[in-house]
Motif scaffolding. Structure first.
Motif, PDB file in Angstrom:
ATOM      1  N   THR A  17       4.517   4.641  -5.127  1.00  0.00           N
ATOM      2  CA  THR A  17       4.455   3.729  -4.105  1.00  0.00           C
ATOM      3  C   THR A  17       3.012   2.799  -4.024  1.00  0.00           C
ATOM      4  O   THR A  17       2.973   1.543  -3.911  1.00  0.00           O
ATOM      5  CB  THR A  17       4.617   4.181  -2.748  1.00  0.00           C
ATOM      6  OG1 THR A  17       5.952   4.671  -2.845  1.00  0.00           O
ATOM      7  CG2 THR A  17       4.568   3.146  -1.339  1.00  0.00           C
ATOM      8  N   ASN A  18       2.049   3.613  -4.028  1.00  0.00           N
ATOM      9  CA  ASN A  18       0.581   2.998  -4.308  1.00  0.00           C
ATOM     10  C   ASN A  18       0.464   2.262  -5.172  1.00  0.00           C
ATOM     11  O   ASN A  18       0.082   1.101  -5.340  1.00  0.00           O
ATOM     12  CB  ASN A  18      -0.617   3.980  -4.053  1.00  0.00           C
ATOM     13  CG  ASN A  18      -0.621   4.673  -2.470  1.00  0.00           C
ATOM     14  OD1 ASN A  18      -0.581   3.912  -1.823  1.00  0.00           O
ATOM     15  ND2 ASN A  18      -1.037   5.947  -2.648  1.00  0.00           N
ATOM     16  N   GLN A  21       2.557  -1.295  -4.810  1.00  0.00           N
ATOM     17  CA  GLN A  21       1.467  -1.916  -4.052  1.00  0.00           C
ATOM     18  C   GLN A  21       0.485  -2.555  -4.496  1.00  0.00           C
ATOM     19  O   GLN A  21       0.217  -3.646  -4.285  1.00  0.00           O
ATOM     20  CB  GLN A  21       1.254  -1.031  -2.697  1.00  0.00           C
ATOM     21  CG  GLN A  21       0.457  -1.960  -1.595  1.00  0.00           C
ATOM     22  CD  GLN A  21       1.473  -2.945  -1.023  1.00  0.00           C
ATOM     23  OE1 GLN A  21       2.418  -2.771  -0.435  1.00  0.00           O
ATOM     24  NE2 GLN A  21       0.964  -4.391  -0.931  1.00  0.00           N
ATOM     25  N   ALA A  22      -0.258  -1.943  -5.424  1.00  0.00           N
ATOM     26  CA  ALA A  22      -1.519  -2.317  -6.085  1.00  0.00           C
ATOM     27  C   ALA A  22      -0.970  -3.683  -7.150  1.00  0.00           C
ATOM     28  O   ALA A  22      -1.536  -4.564  -7.089  1.00  0.00           O
ATOM     29  CB  ALA A  22      -2.151  -1.340  -6.909  1.00  0.00           C
ATOM     30  N   ASP A  23       0.081  -3.370  -7.771  1.00  0.00           N
ATOM     31  CA  ASP A  23       0.560  -4.331  -8.786  1.00  0.00           C
ATOM     32  C   ASP A  23       1.116  -5.614  -8.024  1.00  0.00           C
ATOM     33  O   ASP A  23       0.749  -6.703  -8.152  1.00  0.00           O
ATOM     34  CB  ASP A  23       1.903  -3.667  -9.463  1.00  0.00           C
ATOM     35  CG  ASP A  23       2.441  -4.666 -10.226  1.00  0.00           C
ATOM     36  OD1 ASP A  23       1.828  -5.349 -11.208  1.00  0.00           O
ATOM     37  OD2 ASP A  23       3.925  -4.943  -9.978  1.00  0.00           O
ATOM     38  N   PHE A  24       1.654  -5.402  -6.719  1.00  0.00           N
ATOM     39  CA  PHE A  24       2.184  -6.358  -5.939  1.00  0.00           C
ATOM     40  C   PHE A  24       0.980  -7.296  -5.409  1.00  0.00           C
ATOM     41  O   PHE A  24       0.936  -8.588  -5.367  1.00  0.00           O
ATOM     42  CB  PHE A  24       2.936  -6.051  -4.720  1.00  0.00           C
ATOM     43  CG  PHE A  24       3.411  -6.978  -3.690  1.00  0.00           C
ATOM     44  CD1 PHE A  24       4.511  -7.812  -4.149  1.00  0.00           C
ATOM     45  CD2 PHE A  24       2.676  -7.272  -2.517  1.00  0.00           C
ATOM     46  CE1 PHE A  24       4.751  -8.862  -3.072  1.00  0.00           C
ATOM     47  CE2 PHE A  24       2.797  -8.408  -1.690  1.00  0.00           C
ATOM     48  CZ  PHE A  24       4.107  -9.144  -1.905  1.00  0.00           C
ATOM     49  N   ASN A  25      -0.055  -6.703  -5.246  1.00  0.00           N
ATOM     50  CA  ASN A  25      -1.389  -7.454  -4.455  1.00  0.00           C
ATOM     51  C   ASN A  25      -2.008  -8.314  -5.600  1.00  0.00           C
ATOM     52  O   ASN A  25      -2.289  -9.215  -5.247  1.00  0.00           O
ATOM     53  CB  ASN A  25      -2.338  -6.328  -4.151  1.00  0.00           C
ATOM     54  CG  ASN A  25      -2.137  -5.561  -2.821  1.00  0.00           C
ATOM     55  OD1 ASN A  25      -1.158  -5.982  -2.149  1.00  0.00           O
ATOM     56  ND2 ASN A  25      -2.673  -4.580  -2.460  1.00  0.00           N
ATOM     57  N   GLU A  28       0.646 -11.140  -6.285  1.00  0.00           N
ATOM     58  CA  GLU A  28       0.681 -11.901  -5.106  1.00  0.00           C
ATOM     59  C   GLU A  28      -0.343 -13.056  -5.389  1.00  0.00           C
ATOM     60  O   GLU A  28      -0.436 -14.302  -5.019  1.00  0.00           O
ATOM     61  CB  GLU A  28       0.705 -11.207  -3.865  1.00  0.00           C
ATOM     62  CG  GLU A  28       0.796 -12.217  -2.676  1.00  0.00           C
ATOM     63  CD  GLU A  28       0.737 -11.215  -1.256  1.00  0.00           C
ATOM     64  OE1 GLU A  28       1.493 -11.664  -0.445  1.00  0.00           O
ATOM     65  OE2 GLU A  28      -0.156 -10.450  -1.340  1.00  0.00           O
ATOM     66  N   SER A  51      10.043   4.337  -6.624  1.00  0.00           N
ATOM     67  CA  SER A  51       9.400   4.929  -5.564  1.00  0.00           C
ATOM     68  C   SER A  51      10.320   5.618  -4.747  1.00  0.00           C
ATOM     69  O   SER A  51      11.562   5.130  -4.785  1.00  0.00           O
ATOM     70  CB  SER A  51       8.311   4.214  -4.531  1.00  0.00           C
ATOM     71  OG  SER A  51       9.025   3.399  -3.766  1.00  0.00           O
ATOM     72  N   LEU A  55      11.015   1.048  -3.732  1.00  0.00           N
ATOM     73  CA  LEU A  55      10.396   0.019  -4.457  1.00  0.00           C
ATOM     74  C   LEU A  55      10.468   0.467  -5.956  1.00  0.00           C
ATOM     75  O   LEU A  55      10.484   1.432  -6.337  1.00  0.00           O
ATOM     76  CB  LEU A  55       8.994   0.031  -4.049  1.00  0.00           C
ATOM     77  CG  LEU A  55       8.568  -0.439  -2.609  1.00  0.00           C
ATOM     78  CD1 LEU A  55       7.059  -0.088  -2.230  1.00  0.00           C
ATOM     79  CD2 LEU A  55       9.056  -1.455  -2.232  1.00  0.00           C
TER      80      LEU A  55
END
Length: 194
Positions: A17-18, A21-25, A28, A51, A55
């Protein structure tokens, strides 16, 4: 200066999950990334980081023969990579970790590796041992034992929920095969078995 990061935890701590999220950041903000996941992890669709909270993202699969730096540098030549992210990093070889360190040091691409520190016997995985030795930044992702303390160990259990003390280092599974525990409850599980 780009760095090699190792985010480690016990099972069910949210490592994937982390990573997602880092990939998404990065994405984005319009930055290119490259994701890797272990081919041996067949719990979800092949070539997918997923995840437990739903996700997922496609990823390039690696096995012990994969040249991670070569693949990343080829992609980087097409479109500059802002970051390389590796899931299931415990399955990396020491040579692959060296490749990732060189990717950060020589190509200037940050590498974020996520994985388990230890196996079900409390022994380091090869990839994790090398990451602990080389990473510029070590980040522990916290998980919780059944008693409320920090979980640091991965207890392998059989179909009836009994502790398993022997077997191959790698046996893919999730909540059906592993329980994250603090060191005390990990040790007590084996004492109760014996």
């Amino acid at each position: 200066m780009a760095k090699l990061y190792f985010y480690y935890a016990s099972m069910n701590a949210g490592k994937s999950t982390n990573l997602l999220q880092a990939d998404f950041n990065y994405r984005e903000r319009g930055m290119a990334t490259m994701l890797f996941t272990a081919a041996v992890d067949d719990r979800f669709a092949a070539g997918t980081i997923a995840s437990r909270i739903g996700l997922s993202a496609p990823a390039t699969m690696f096995d012990p023969a994969t040249d991670l730096a070569g693949l990343a540098l080829a992609r980087h030549a097409e479109a500059p990579l802002a970051c390389v992210l590796v899931d299931e990093a415990q399955f990396l070889t020491a040579t692959q970790v060296d490749q990732l360190a060189a990717l950060a040091d020589r190509a200037g691409i940050p590498v974020l590796a996520y994985g388990l520190r230890t196996d079900f016997r409390g022994a380091l995985f090869e990839g994790s041992a090398r990451l602990l030795a080389l990473a510029d930044s070590l980040v522990e992702i916290k998980s919780v034992c059944e008693c409320g303390r920090k979980a640091t160990m991965n207890l392998r259990v059989d179909a009836e929920g009994r502790p398993v003390a022997e077997g191959r280092q790698t046996e893919i599974g999730g909540n059906d095969r592993y329980v994250a525990l603090c060191r005390r409850h990990f040790s007590e599980a084996f004492q109760a078995k014996g």
